[in-house]
Design a protein around this motif. Structure first.
Motif, PDB file in Angstrom:
ATOM      1  N   ILE A 144       0.842  -1.203   0.000  1.00  8.87           N
ATOM      2  CA  ILE A 144       0.000   0.000   0.000  1.00  8.87           C
ATOM      3  C   ILE A 144       0.877   1.253   0.000  1.00  8.87           C
ATOM      4  N   HIS A 145       0.543   2.212  -0.853  1.00 11.34           N
ATOM      5  CA  HIS A 145       1.246   3.499  -0.914  1.00 11.34           C
ATOM      6  C   HIS A 145       0.223   4.602  -0.641  1.00 11.34           C
ATOM      7  N   SER A 146       0.333   5.255   0.514  1.00  7.19           N
ATOM      8  CA  SER A 146      -0.700   6.219   0.916  1.00  7.19           C
ATOM      9  C   SER A 146      -0.218   7.655   0.830  1.00  7.19           C
ATOM     10  N   VAL A 147      -1.120   8.558   0.479  1.00  5.91           N
ATOM     11  CA  VAL A 147      -0.819   9.990   0.491  1.00  5.91           C
ATOM     12  C   VAL A 147      -1.980  10.735   1.151  1.00  5.91           C
ATOM     13  N   ALA A 148      -1.680  11.509   2.201  1.00  2.00           N
ATOM     14  CA  ALA A 148      -2.688  12.384   2.809  1.00  2.00           C
ATOM     15  C   ALA A 148      -2.843  13.620   1.922  1.00  2.00           C
ATOM     16  N   CYS A 149      -4.070  13.970   1.604  1.00  2.19           N
ATOM     17  CA  CYS A 149      -4.364  15.068   0.675  1.00  2.19           C
ATOM     18  C   CYS A 149      -5.249  16.116   1.358  1.00  2.19           C
ATOM     19  N   PRO A 150      -4.757  16.757   2.430  1.00  5.12           N
ATOM     20  CA  PRO A 150      -5.636  17.606   3.247  1.00  5.12           C
ATOM     21  C   PRO A 150      -6.237  18.807   2.513  1.00  5.12           C
ATOM     22  N   LEU A 151      -5.675  19.202   1.374  1.00  6.94           N
ATOM     23  CA  LEU A 151      -6.224  20.395   0.708  1.00  6.94           C
ATOM     24  C   LEU A 151      -7.308  20.074  -0.321  1.00  6.94           C
ATOM     25  N   PHE A 152      -7.499  18.801  -0.656  1.00  3.77           N
ATOM     26  CA  PHE A 152      -8.540  18.480  -1.643  1.00  3.77           C
ATOM     27  C   PHE A 152      -9.927  18.930  -1.171  1.00  3.77           C
ATOM     28  N   VAL A 153     -10.283  18.603   0.076  1.00  4.79           N
ATOM     29  CA  VAL A 153     -11.640  18.920   0.554  1.00  4.79           C
ATOM     30  C   VAL A 153     -11.932  20.427   0.535  1.00  4.79           C
ATOM     31  N   PRO A 154     -11.042  21.271   1.085  1.00  4.59           N
ATOM     32  CA  PRO A 154     -11.345  22.711   1.005  1.00  4.59           C
ATOM     33  C   PRO A 154     -11.536  23.210  -0.433  1.00  4.59           C
ATOM     34  N   PHE A 155     -10.718  22.755  -1.359  1.00  8.46           N
ATOM     35  CA  PHE A 155     -10.875  23.187  -2.751  1.00  8.46           C
ATOM     36  C   PHE A 155     -12.210  22.713  -3.331  1.00  8.46           C
ATOM     37  N   ILE A 156     -12.565  21.448  -3.079  1.00  5.40           N
ATOM     38  CA  ILE A 156     -13.810  20.899  -3.632  1.00  5.40           C
ATOM     39  C   ILE A 156     -15.012  21.626  -3.029  1.00  5.40           C
ATOM     40  N   GLU A 157     -14.952  21.875  -1.717  1.00  2.00           N
ATOM     41  CA  GLU A 157     -16.071  22.589  -1.082  1.00  2.00           C
ATOM     42  C   GLU A 157     -16.201  24.010  -1.623  1.00  2.00           C
ATOM     43  N   GLU A 158     -15.079  24.580  -2.059  1.00  2.00           N
ATOM     44  CA  GLU A 158     -15.108  25.914  -2.673  1.00  2.00           C
ATOM     45  C   GLU A 158     -15.567  25.874  -4.123  1.00  2.00           C
ATOM     46  N   GLY A 159     -15.727  24.673  -4.670  1.00  2.00           N
ATOM     47  CA  GLY A 159     -16.107  24.565  -6.089  1.00  2.00           C
ATOM     48  C   GLY A 159     -14.938  24.813  -7.024  1.00  2.00           C
ATOM     49  N   LEU A 160     -13.705  24.871  -6.485  1.00  2.00           N
ATOM     50  CA  LEU A 160     -12.515  25.089  -7.327  1.00  2.00           C
ATOM     51  C   LEU A 160     -12.034  23.738  -7.856  1.00  2.00           C
ATOM     52  N   ILE A 161     -12.714  23.247  -8.866  1.00  2.00           N
ATOM     53  CA  ILE A 161     -12.440  21.899  -9.370  1.00  2.00           C
ATOM     54  C   ILE A 161     -11.685  21.982 -10.693  1.00  2.00           C
ATOM     55  N   ASP A 162     -12.271  22.657 -11.659  1.00  2.00           N
ATOM     56  CA  ASP A 162     -11.592  22.855 -12.940  1.00  2.00           C
ATOM     57  C   ASP A 162     -10.816  24.169 -12.831  1.00  2.00           C
ATOM     58  N   ASP A 163      -9.691  24.105 -12.109  1.00  2.00           N
ATOM     59  CA  ASP A 163      -8.987  25.327 -11.726  1.00  2.00           C
ATOM     60  C   ASP A 163      -7.489  25.051 -11.763  1.00  2.00           C
ATOM     61  N   PRO A 164      -6.699  25.971 -12.336  1.00  2.00           N
ATOM     62  CA  PRO A 164      -5.254  25.686 -12.445  1.00  2.00           C
ATOM     63  C   PRO A 164      -4.565  25.469 -11.101  1.00  2.00           C
ATOM     64  N   ILE A 165      -5.020  26.152 -10.045  1.00  3.01           N
ATOM     65  CA  ILE A 165      -4.361  25.959  -8.742  1.00  3.01           C
ATOM     66  C   ILE A 165      -4.700  24.568  -8.195  1.00  3.01           C
ATOM     67  N   MET A 166      -5.947  24.139  -8.367  1.00  2.00           N
ATOM     68  CA  MET A 166      -6.329  22.780  -7.967  1.00  2.00           C
ATOM     69  C   MET A 166      -5.475  21.756  -8.720  1.00  2.00           C
ATOM     70  N   ASN A 167      -5.230  22.040  -9.996  1.00  2.00           N
ATOM     71  CA  ASN A 167      -4.434  21.139 -10.806  1.00  2.00           C
ATOM     72  C   ASN A 167      -3.006  20.992 -10.247  1.00  2.00           C
ATOM     73  N   LEU A 168      -2.448  22.099  -9.756  1.00  2.10           N
ATOM     74  CA  LEU A 168      -1.118  22.049  -9.125  1.00  2.10           C
ATOM     75  C   LEU A 168      -1.137  21.196  -7.866  1.00  2.10           C
ATOM     76  N   ILE A 169      -2.211  21.358  -7.082  1.00  2.30           N
ATOM     77  CA  ILE A 169      -2.340  20.575  -5.837  1.00  2.30           C
ATOM     78  C   ILE A 169      -2.423  19.079  -6.182  1.00  2.30           C
ATOM     79  N   ILE A 170      -3.210  18.746  -7.206  1.00  2.00           N
ATOM     80  CA  ILE A 170      -3.336  17.333  -7.616  1.00  2.00           C
ATOM     81  C   ILE A 170      -1.959  16.797  -8.018  1.00  2.00           C
TER      82      ILE A 170
END
Lengths: 272, 272
Positions: A144-170
């Protein structure tokens, strides 16, 4: 007032907030004869950054609420709560409780050819190593290879999905996984299906993404087949009631985005 | 056990989480003879995305806790809670309660030459227009330009401060303000002083940033001068007790980062 029409006992679903609506959507489409009660604990969200004891306490209160609403089965549609539950809970509520981690783990095991599985999740889910423990029991040869992604939820809740900054976070979260041998990647948070296409683009087409929602629906179908959960045979109009512990002005917009094309019957604010 | 040494009544400070530690740090340095009780409601953070009714309820529970700890004055070191408080609260607790919005507003009014003031805050603070109302009462000729910055807190809590992605987020929030005539910018969330230098770089040197912490310390000093709060004259060792409603593994690291160079006496988990 009875919480469901036709006196049909509903399927209960809960999450810390709105992410679990991605699971509700799948279940509502798969089981059109069933009614649903959804509880989003928006007054105390997010769970993913909190301790296992606190999450466990909140999860128990959510279950008590759904029991009062006569749920016939409860789906813990939140990885952080499922994870705390697998770690801590020993209580028997006298009805089936389905978490999201075991179904997604089984689905990942069935999918992986390299025996290397990636997991994306909140801090709580990753720290509690729930996927490692479940997969370790079912198929100990898998890595198993795990990664904690704590910033995904705040971005998704903000509706910043198709967004260049979200893309950098991904990119930042996914890149370390691309150096491993994974061919299967679990979306270990019920928010993540909303950015599935963008994760797929960064992960590449040879990595299969695992969304827990269809896997949860499969388990529920199985439980109905073996009569562990009594299915409802006929329903003139599917009733989907949403309860949330804090209503804010953006709730309807976010709920609609998560559930589309499913529509809810009504939203009620409640206190636990 | 008494919560303060020397039988000195402490100054109470609360926040939804750890942001208020930036205010505690300023107060602890300015008032070395005083003892402090800090409450961070980490089990329910953040407040900034929740409704005014829910925030108000949480704030009242926090105040009750600090009253039991014999606080002689309470500082609401959270803009979202201060904002809900200014909107809703009419209760008299029989001791002075200092919010962060009025002091920062006065400080901004004293600073601005163009009569144009910018405000950065959480969704809750910006939606409730607390700064607009306070500045509107004190100096109605001033024009307010507000920006909700919902992603600052998650990044700061993650420690992603000197980070290129954080820099992009700062640019996105600040740029619309640069088209206005502001010369003064209120950091309307107690987390934001941690990214002050980076905000300053984007805003440019002609914009003066207003941090509420020194303004709150000024108000407290005034209240001591007029005997509305009894100052403590001598203290062999300043006692700073932190109480939090949820302890997670990263708490000490984040608390230390916020308070530096001030050090706390101890941390205790508590339930409200």
């Amino acid at each position: 007032m009875n919480s469901s029409n036709n006196n049909v006992k509903p399927i209960g679903v809960f999450d810390s907030g709105l992410g679990g609506l991605s699971v509700l959507k799948e279940l509502a489409q798969r089981f059109p004869n069933e009614n649903f009660i959804y509880l989003g604990d928006t007054a105390r969200l997010p769970y993913g950054s909190k301790s296992v004891d606190t999450i466990q306490k909140y999860a128990e209160q959510n279950i008590e609420f759904l029991l009062k609403k006569e749920a016939k089965v409860i789906v813990v549609a939140c990885n952080s709560a499922s994870s705390a539950f697998l770690t801590k809970n020993k209580k028997d509520y006298g009805l089936p409780i389905i978490n999201v981690i075991e179904p997604a783990s089984q689905s990942a095991i069935n999918t992986s050819q390299t025996n290397n599985i990636g997991v994306l999740g909140t801090r709580a889910t990753i720290q509690q190593k729930a996927y490692n423990r479940v997969i370790g029991l079912l198929a100990p040869q898998y890595k198993i290879h795990s990664v904690a992604c704590p910033l995904f939820v705040p971005f998704i809740e903000e509706g910043l999905i198709d967004d260049p900054i979200m893309n950098l976070i991904i990119h930042r979260y996914i890149y370390p996984l691309l150096k491993t041998n994974i061919d299967t990647l679990i979306l270990g948070c019920t928010h993540y299906p909303l950015i599935k296409d963008y994760i797929q683009k960064v992960a590449g087409k040879y990595i299969q993404l695992i969304d827990s929602a269809p896997a949860v629906a499969d388990i529920l179908q199985h439980k109905m087949a073996v009569k562990a959960v009594t299915p409802n045979i006929k329903n003139n109009k599917q009733n989907i009631e949403l309860f949330i512990t804090d209503i804010n002005s953006r709730f309807e917009e976010v709920a609609t985005r998560f559930l589309k094309p499913v529509t809810y019957s009504n939203i009620t604010a409640t206190q636990l």
